[in-house]
Design an enzyme around this catalytic site. Structure first.
Site, PDB file in Angstrom:
ATOM      1  N   CYS A  16       0.753  -1.237   0.000  1.00 40.87           N
ATOM      2  CA  CYS A  16       0.000   0.000   0.000  1.00 40.87           C
ATOM      3  C   CYS A  16       0.794   1.304   0.000  1.00 40.87           C
ATOM      4  O   CYS A  16       1.876   1.404   0.553  1.00 40.87           O
ATOM      5  CB  CYS A  16      -0.948   0.048   1.181  1.00 40.87           C
ATOM      6  SG  CYS A  16      -1.918  -1.445   1.360  1.00 40.87           S
ATOM      7  N   GLY A  43       1.332  -0.737  -4.714  1.00 40.13           N
ATOM      8  CA  GLY A  43       0.152  -1.603  -4.669  1.00 40.13           C
ATOM      9  C   GLY A  43      -0.603  -1.538  -5.976  1.00 40.13           C
ATOM     10  O   GLY A  43      -0.837  -0.451  -6.502  1.00 40.13           O
ATOM     11  N   ASN A 117      -1.208   2.072   5.408  1.00 42.04           N
ATOM     12  CA  ASN A 117      -0.061   1.300   4.927  1.00 42.04           C
ATOM     13  C   ASN A 117       0.605   0.679   6.154  1.00 42.04           C
ATOM     14  O   ASN A 117       1.062   1.405   7.031  1.00 42.04           O
ATOM     15  CB  ASN A 117       0.916   2.226   4.186  1.00 42.04           C
ATOM     16  CG  ASN A 117       2.223   1.544   3.799  1.00 42.04           C
ATOM     17  OD1 ASN A 117       3.256   2.178   3.711  1.00 42.04           O
ATOM     18  ND2 ASN A 117       2.190   0.253   3.564  1.00 42.04           N
ATOM     19  N   GLY A 118       0.636  -0.647   6.192  1.00 44.46           N
ATOM     20  CA  GLY A 118       1.255  -1.325   7.326  1.00 44.46           C
ATOM     21  C   GLY A 118       0.436  -2.535   7.724  1.00 44.46           C
ATOM     22  O   GLY A 118      -0.381  -3.025   6.944  1.00 44.46           O
ATOM     23  N   TYR A 260      14.684  -1.762  -1.410  1.00 46.44           N
ATOM     24  CA  TYR A 260      13.883  -2.393  -2.435  1.00 46.44           C
ATOM     25  C   TYR A 260      12.535  -1.742  -2.748  1.00 46.44           C
ATOM     26  O   TYR A 260      12.193  -1.533  -3.908  1.00 46.44           O
ATOM     27  CB  TYR A 260      13.659  -3.848  -2.014  1.00 46.44           C
ATOM     28  CG  TYR A 260      12.810  -4.656  -2.935  1.00 46.44           C
ATOM     29  CD1 TYR A 260      13.309  -5.120  -4.143  1.00 46.44           C
ATOM     30  CD2 TYR A 260      11.500  -4.949  -2.606  1.00 46.44           C
ATOM     31  CE1 TYR A 260      12.516  -5.867  -4.997  1.00 46.44           C
ATOM     32  CE2 TYR A 260      10.706  -5.691  -3.445  1.00 46.44           C
ATOM     33  CZ  TYR A 260      11.223  -6.151  -4.635  1.00 46.44           C
ATOM     34  OH  TYR A 260      10.441  -6.873  -5.475  1.00 46.44           O
TER      35      TYR A 260
END
Ligand code: SF4
Length: 490
Positions: A16, A43, A117-118, A260
């Site tokens: 996300c 995402g 997000n998480g 990354y």
């Protein structure tokens, strides 16, 4: 994809991207739409925007890529100068529209929209507590848990106190953008695991997972949202207030964001991701450099590492030459579905093709950012040797991934991780490389300019910054089987 990966990549996958915008007069929907485009790499399962026009909340959430999820009419219908947006890649919850975000709740004291997000590590516990109090859930995602808890607290407290109470109740990794009517909020968990930053626009303010989204709107990065901080954007885009609601002795920034996940052109926690990757490449040479004819990246994710590696080698008098020896077919998209394992293994030839003259008769150092399952590394070594490489040495810009991620990254199950039960020498044998070395955790911390105590290194050490006991990470996420290779690894 803008971060140097493509959607066929099935290595670690981020969960996300979130944005929030508050503007003086114009509608927020278009800037939100553009900023979601900039975060598409975070995402690809669904995209959504929620706006508020001062009277009413508007929402459009759809499965698919940003470009497919919104038409001109959808953007026009999203009225109001305040709003939030979300792109989703699921690691918890189902792969269907019920878990797509932003999540919305209407209740007595207003309308809430929430993008997350998480991953929470106590979502089930909070959900059960809320369900016992009569809250009805429509999804199995943890975002709805946060939305309900916040709605409950808003019935009893003002906005700042309500957010603080919710932050005190939920545990885990979260960067949130929230609309409470036409007020836009940004919240980062006390450990700062996932990124979130603030940008200034000509006529307002923006919150985003990565600064590249602010650049897309011609904005200026103001700063990162601090771990444990609540940022409240004033309606009308006139500024923002900051509340430091929680403070921890140590942070737990996800080091993989820099290695990354994030776009190389993003600045995260004061560091330009591209420069961090080059520095990681330099450290890779310092720790495990080997004299070969050429050094080449696995495109595109290994490029910055390989350039730093080659630069450090040449500074020390090495004759190693930087070369682009693998060419990527950019048109292998996410709809490229290969039904059998055999076909998936062939994907490397559809995806990457060596330039024969660059590798034939040469000793080669191949640089990548990580190895997950090892399948792609095996295929690439084989491919380069087929094309006449005399030796293939692999250098990896991160430590071995030995454990799953509990903080919302779709890493792979423990059984699938090649480094979970193999030594570096055993991995080298398995991928048939002439040599293999990884970067140490010390070098990662040095390149990021932080102590190891301020980083999450859970997937490479097995020690997590959150209480993850009993967390289910080997969960099944139902999604279409998508073949293909790229970047880091399978
Ligand atoms: S376990 Fe790994 S991928 Fe997950 S948050 Fe920590 S460093 Fe990032």
């Amino acid at each position: 994809m803008p971060n140097g990966r493509d959607a066929t990549h099935s290595g670690p996958t981020e969960k996300c991207g979130v944005v929030g915008v508050s503007l003086e007069e114009r509608d927020a929907a278009r800037p939100l739409y553009y900023s979601l485009y900039a975060l598409q790499h975070r995402g690809q399962e669904s995209a959504g925007i929620v706006t508020h026009d001062g009277f009413q909340q508007h929402s459009h959430v759809e499965m698919g890529l940003v470009g497919d999820a919104f038409g001109e009419d959808d953007i026009a219908d999203l009225r109001g100068s305040a709003g939030i947006g979300h792109v989703r890649y699921p690691t918890a919850g189902s792969v269907n529209k019920s878990c797509a975000q932003p999540f919305t709740v209407s209740f007595k004291s207003g309308a809430l929209g929430l993008s997350h997000n998480g991953n929470l590590v106590n979502a089930d516990e909070v959900r059960e507590e809320l369900a016992a109090q009569g809250h009805a859930f429509t999804s199995d995602g943890d975002t709805e848990v946060i939305a309900h808890d916040l709605a409950r607290n808003l019935l009893e407290s003002d906005l700042v106190r309500a957010v603080k109470r919710t932050m005190g109740r939920i545990h885990g990794s979260y960067s949130l953008t929230i609309t409470h009517d036409d007020t836009v909020l940004g919240v980062r968990d006390p450990e700062g695991n996932r990124p979130l930053c603030i940008g200034e626009l000509e006529d307002g303010y923006v919150l985003a997972s990565e600064s590249a989204a602010i650049d897309t709107l011609d904005g200026e990065l103001v700063r990162d949202v601090r771990p444990g901080e609540l940022v409240v954007l004033h309606p009308g885009g006139e500024g923002f207030d900051s509340y430091q609601l929680f403070e921890r002795e140590n942070t737990a920034h996800c080091f993989f964001e820099h290695v990354y996940f994030a776009r190389p052109d993003s600045v995260i926690d004061d560091e330009l991701v591209y420069e961090v990757r080059r520095e990681l490449g330099r450290q890779l040479w310092e720790e495990g450099g080997i004299e070969t004819d050429v050094v080449m990246p696995v495109p595109d994710s290994g490029r910055a590492f390989a350039s730093g590696y080659a630069e450090a080698a040449q500074e020390e008098g090495s004759g190693v030459e930087f070369a682009e020896g693998l060419m990527k077919n950019r048109y292998v998209g996410r709809t490229f579905i290969m039904p059998t394992q055999d076909e998936r293994e062939r994907a490397v030839r559809l995806k990457l093709n060596p330039i024969k003259s660059t590798v034939e008769g040469k000793t080669v150092t191949l640089i990548d950012d990580s190895i997950v399952r090892g399948t792609t590394s095996t295929q690439l070594v084989d491919l380069l040797k087929d094309c006449g490489a005399e030796e293939v040495h692999m250098r990896i810009g991160a430590p071995p991934i030995v454990a799953p991620c509990y903080m919302g990254i779709d890493m792979a199950t423990r059984e699938e991780l090649i480094a979970a039960d193999k030594s570096v020498e055993e991995i080298r044998e398995a991928i048939a490389a002439d040599s293999l070395s990884y970067l140490s955790t010390e070098a990662v911390a040095e390149a990021l300019g932080r102590s190891q105590a301020d980083l999450c290194l859970g997937c490479v050490t097995g020690e997590y910054p959150y209480d993850v006991e009993g967390e289910e990470t080997d969960r099944e996420v139902t999604r279409p089987e998508i073949g293909g290779v790229a970047g880091a690894d399978d």
